[in-house]
Design a protein around this motif. Structure first.
Motif, PDB file in Angstrom:
ATOM      1  N   ALA A   1       0.822  -1.213   0.000  1.00 43.75           N
ATOM      2  CA  ALA A   1       0.000   0.000   0.000  1.00 43.75           C
ATOM      3  C   ALA A   1       0.855   1.262   0.000  1.00 43.75           C
ATOM      4  O   ALA A   1       1.957   1.288   0.549  1.00 43.75           O
ATOM      5  CB  ALA A   1      -0.917   0.004   1.214  1.00 43.75           C
ATOM      6  N   ASP A   2       0.344   2.313  -0.628  1.00 40.28           N
ATOM      7  CA  ASP A   2       0.984   3.622  -0.574  1.00 40.28           C
ATOM      8  C   ASP A   2       0.395   4.486   0.533  1.00 40.28           C
ATOM      9  O   ASP A   2       1.096   5.297   1.132  1.00 40.28           O
ATOM     10  CB  ASP A   2       0.807   4.347  -1.912  1.00 40.28           C
ATOM     11  CG  ASP A   2       1.566   3.660  -3.030  1.00 40.28           C
ATOM     12  OD1 ASP A   2       2.787   3.482  -2.896  1.00 40.28           O
ATOM     13  OD2 ASP A   2       0.927   3.281  -4.033  1.00 40.28           O
ATOM     14  N   ILE A   3      -0.910   4.319   0.793  1.00 42.35           N
ATOM     15  CA  ILE A   3      -1.603   5.138   1.794  1.00 42.35           C
ATOM     16  C   ILE A   3      -2.409   4.224   2.714  1.00 42.35           C
ATOM     17  O   ILE A   3      -3.125   3.329   2.237  1.00 42.35           O
ATOM     18  CB  ILE A   3      -2.543   6.152   1.125  1.00 42.35           C
ATOM     19  CG1 ILE A   3      -1.763   7.065   0.174  1.00 42.35           C
ATOM     20  CG2 ILE A   3      -3.282   6.990   2.173  1.00 42.35           C
ATOM     21  CD1 ILE A   3      -2.648   7.961  -0.671  1.00 42.35           C
ATOM     22  N   PHE A   4      -2.312   4.464   4.012  1.00 41.78           N
ATOM     23  CA  PHE A   4      -3.104   3.733   5.003  1.00 41.78           C
ATOM     24  C   PHE A   4      -3.939   4.756   5.774  1.00 41.78           C
ATOM     25  O   PHE A   4      -3.407   5.710   6.326  1.00 41.78           O
ATOM     26  CB  PHE A   4      -2.187   2.970   5.960  1.00 41.78           C
ATOM     27  CG  PHE A   4      -2.910   2.254   7.071  1.00 41.78           C
ATOM     28  CD1 PHE A   4      -3.574   1.063   6.842  1.00 41.78           C
ATOM     29  CD2 PHE A   4      -2.934   2.786   8.358  1.00 41.78           C
ATOM     30  CE1 PHE A   4      -4.247   0.399   7.865  1.00 41.78           C
ATOM     31  CE2 PHE A   4      -3.601   2.140   9.385  1.00 41.78           C
ATOM     32  CZ  PHE A   4      -4.259   0.939   9.137  1.00 41.78           C
ATOM     33  N   VAL A   5      -5.259   4.580   5.773  1.00 47.05           N
ATOM     34  CA  VAL A   5      -6.167   5.512   6.451  1.00 47.05           C
ATOM     35  C   VAL A   5      -6.891   4.769   7.562  1.00 47.05           C
ATOM     36  O   VAL A   5      -7.453   3.688   7.340  1.00 47.05           O
ATOM     37  CB  VAL A   5      -7.215   6.090   5.467  1.00 47.05           C
ATOM     38  CG1 VAL A   5      -8.087   7.126   6.179  1.00 47.05           C
ATOM     39  CG2 VAL A   5      -6.536   6.703   4.246  1.00 47.05           C
TER      40      VAL A   5
ATOM     41  N   GLY B   1      10.201   0.797   6.227  1.00 48.10           N
ATOM     42  CA  GLY B   1      11.653   0.716   6.194  1.00 48.10           C
ATOM     43  C   GLY B   1      12.147  -0.609   5.661  1.00 48.10           C
ATOM     44  O   GLY B   1      13.114  -0.671   4.896  1.00 48.10           O
ATOM     45  N   LYS B   2      11.485  -1.688   6.048  1.00 49.88           N
ATOM     46  CA  LYS B   2      11.892  -3.022   5.613  1.00 49.88           C
ATOM     47  C   LYS B   2      11.647  -3.228   4.119  1.00 49.88           C
ATOM     48  O   LYS B   2      12.425  -3.905   3.445  1.00 49.88           O
ATOM     49  CB  LYS B   2      11.133  -4.078   6.414  1.00 49.88           C
ATOM     50  CG  LYS B   2      11.554  -4.178   7.870  1.00 49.88           C
ATOM     51  CD  LYS B   2      10.753  -5.238   8.608  1.00 49.88           C
ATOM     52  CE  LYS B   2      11.194  -5.357  10.055  1.00 49.88           C
ATOM     53  NZ  LYS B   2      10.389  -6.375  10.803  1.00 49.88           N
ATOM     54  N   ARG B   3      10.575  -2.638   3.614  1.00 50.05           N
ATOM     55  CA  ARG B   3      10.284  -2.850   2.190  1.00 50.05           C
ATOM     56  C   ARG B   3      11.003  -1.848   1.294  1.00 50.05           C
ATOM     57  O   ARG B   3      10.997  -1.984   0.072  1.00 50.05           O
ATOM     58  CB  ARG B   3       8.778  -2.766   1.940  1.00 50.05           C
ATOM     59  CG  ARG B   3       8.201  -1.357   2.021  1.00 50.05           C
ATOM     60  CD  ARG B   3       6.723  -1.328   1.799  1.00 50.05           C
ATOM     61  NE  ARG B   3       6.225   0.058   1.730  1.00 50.05           N
ATOM     62  CZ  ARG B   3       4.954   0.379   1.554  1.00 50.05           C
ATOM     63  NH1 ARG B   3       4.046  -0.571   1.426  1.00 50.05           N
ATOM     64  NH2 ARG B   3       4.595   1.658   1.485  1.00 50.05           N
ATOM     65  N   GLY B   4      11.568  -0.797   1.894  1.00 46.00           N
ATOM     66  CA  GLY B   4      12.327   0.167   1.116  1.00 46.00           C
ATOM     67  C   GLY B   4      11.482   1.178   0.365  1.00 46.00           C
ATOM     68  O   GLY B   4      11.952   1.801  -0.582  1.00 46.00           O
TER      69      GLY B   4
ATOM     70  N   GLY C   1      11.331  11.106  -1.204  1.00 44.03           N
ATOM     71  CA  GLY C   1      11.318   9.840  -0.490  1.00 44.03           C
ATOM     72  C   GLY C   1      10.743   9.997   0.908  1.00 44.03           C
ATOM     73  O   GLY C   1      10.225  11.062   1.278  1.00 44.03           O
ATOM     74  N   GLY C   2      10.822   8.955   1.712  1.00 41.73           N
ATOM     75  CA  GLY C   2      10.375   9.014   3.100  1.00 41.73           C
ATOM     76  C   GLY C   2       8.917   8.651   3.290  1.00 41.73           C
ATOM     77  O   GLY C   2       8.175   8.374   2.339  1.00 41.73           O
ATOM     78  N   SER C   3       8.487   8.642   4.552  1.00 39.53           N
ATOM     79  CA  SER C   3       7.109   8.370   4.947  1.00 39.53           C
ATOM     80  C   SER C   3       6.507   9.633   5.556  1.00 39.53           C
ATOM     81  O   SER C   3       7.237  10.519   6.023  1.00 39.53           O
ATOM     82  CB  SER C   3       7.050   7.223   5.951  1.00 39.53           C
ATOM     83  OG  SER C   3       7.458   5.997   5.359  1.00 39.53           O
ATOM     84  N   TYR C   4       5.162   9.697   5.605  1.00 42.46           N
ATOM     85  CA  TYR C   4       4.488  10.921   6.031  1.00 42.46           C
ATOM     86  C   TYR C   4       3.271  10.594   6.896  1.00 42.46           C
ATOM     87  O   TYR C   4       2.616   9.564   6.709  1.00 42.46           O
ATOM     88  CB  TYR C   4       4.064  11.750   4.814  1.00 42.46           C
ATOM     89  CG  TYR C   4       5.255  12.203   3.998  1.00 42.46           C
ATOM     90  CD1 TYR C   4       5.833  13.445   4.215  1.00 42.46           C
ATOM     91  CD2 TYR C   4       5.821  11.357   3.049  1.00 42.46           C
ATOM     92  CE1 TYR C   4       6.947  13.849   3.486  1.00 42.46           C
ATOM     93  CE2 TYR C   4       6.937  11.742   2.319  1.00 42.46           C
ATOM     94  CZ  TYR C   4       7.497  12.994   2.537  1.00 42.46           C
ATOM     95  OH  TYR C   4       8.594  13.379   1.826  1.00 42.46           O
TER      96      TYR C   4
END
Length: 272
Positions: A44-48, A71-74, A153-156
């Protein structure tokens, strides 16, 4: 007859909200169901999620859990939280829904004042504004996060709350409609009476009735704003997606007709 109309409206809203989506029933208290969710999240790209802060953490679906997964999936993930009272404050752990947000923000009090009540009476707004605005804030935040992930990059982490969404239109820099505007609107649409005992769907029916009298063409099957879809549960006339582009093929459109909640078998749902 009034109840029948309201009941039909409720069914219509539930079905319309499920246009173009797949909806499944998942019990996070069951290990096999939780495993299905975690498998879907892997790609998934977005989790709500709309639980109270901290509630979903016990299921392994907290922000930190998903950041570890990302992080594990890169590849980063966008974690969107939506609830009633926000991420902190004295009420943050309390449950709530749209009508709670209307009351806590003062929106229902202001609505009643606009109708001439001066004794503290409160009336819910006829449209579920906090629900819609909270979803809009969450969606815009998610889109901005996806943009930034593509660039940097990164998570939000995105957060939206019903009370904040309901209170925003009451801020001085936004402002309320003047009594003159309210009078002109009432004269034009000739609303049926609204009262504190009416539920949101009953109030919405009043609004729809007024709009239909003034704009009947907008509600006809040939309206430019609606589309007709046929599926397993029949044929539906519903609003088109808001965005329209010059490229017809790129313009958003519903891919499937509305279905009831929890319609699909969770074991058969995947991203393919």
């Amino acid at each position: 007859m009034k109840y029948q109309l309201t009941n039909a409206l409720i069914q219509s809203l539930q079905l319309t909200l499920n246009a173009g989506v797949r909806t499944i029933d998942i019990d996070l208290g069951k290990e096999e169901d939780l495993a299905k969710v975690l498998k879907l999240i892997q790609d998934a790209d977005i989790f709500v999620q709309g639980y109270r802060p901290g509630v979903i953490a016990s299921k392994g679906l907290s922000l930190s859990n998903l950041l570890e997964l990302a992080g594990k999936r890169g590849k980063g993930i966008v974690y969107v939280e939506e609830n009633c009272y926000g991420p902190d404050g004295p009420f943050h752990s309390r449950p709530g829904w749209q009508q709670t947000g209307d009351a806590a923000s003062g929106a229902s009090y202001v609505t009643a004042r606009s109708m001439g009540h001066t004794d503290g009476t409160s009336i819910l707004p006829s449209l579920p504004i906090p629900d819609m605005v909270t979803g809009l804030i969450g969606a815009l935040g998610a889109l901005m996060a996806i943009r930034d992930r593509a660039r940097n990059g990164g998570s939000y982490h995105v957060f939206a709350s019903l009370v904040a969404a309901a209170a925003y239109p009451l801020r001085p820099e936004v402002g309320l409609y003047s009594p003159e505007v309210l009078r002109k609107v009432d004269e034009r649409f000739k609303w049926e009476p609204m009262g504190p005992s009416m539920f949101v769907f009953e109030l919405l029916q009043v609004a729809l009735n007024g709009w239909k009298k003034v704009f009947p063409d907008l509600y006809s099957p040939s309206s430019q704003f609606t589309t007709t879809l046929t599926g397993d549960w029949g044929t539906f006339n519903l609003l088109k997606p808001v965005v329209s582009l010059n490229d017809h093929e790129a313009t958003p459109k519903w891919s499937t007709a509305p279905v009831p909640h929890c319609y699909y078998d969770s074991s058969k749902v995947s991203w393919l």
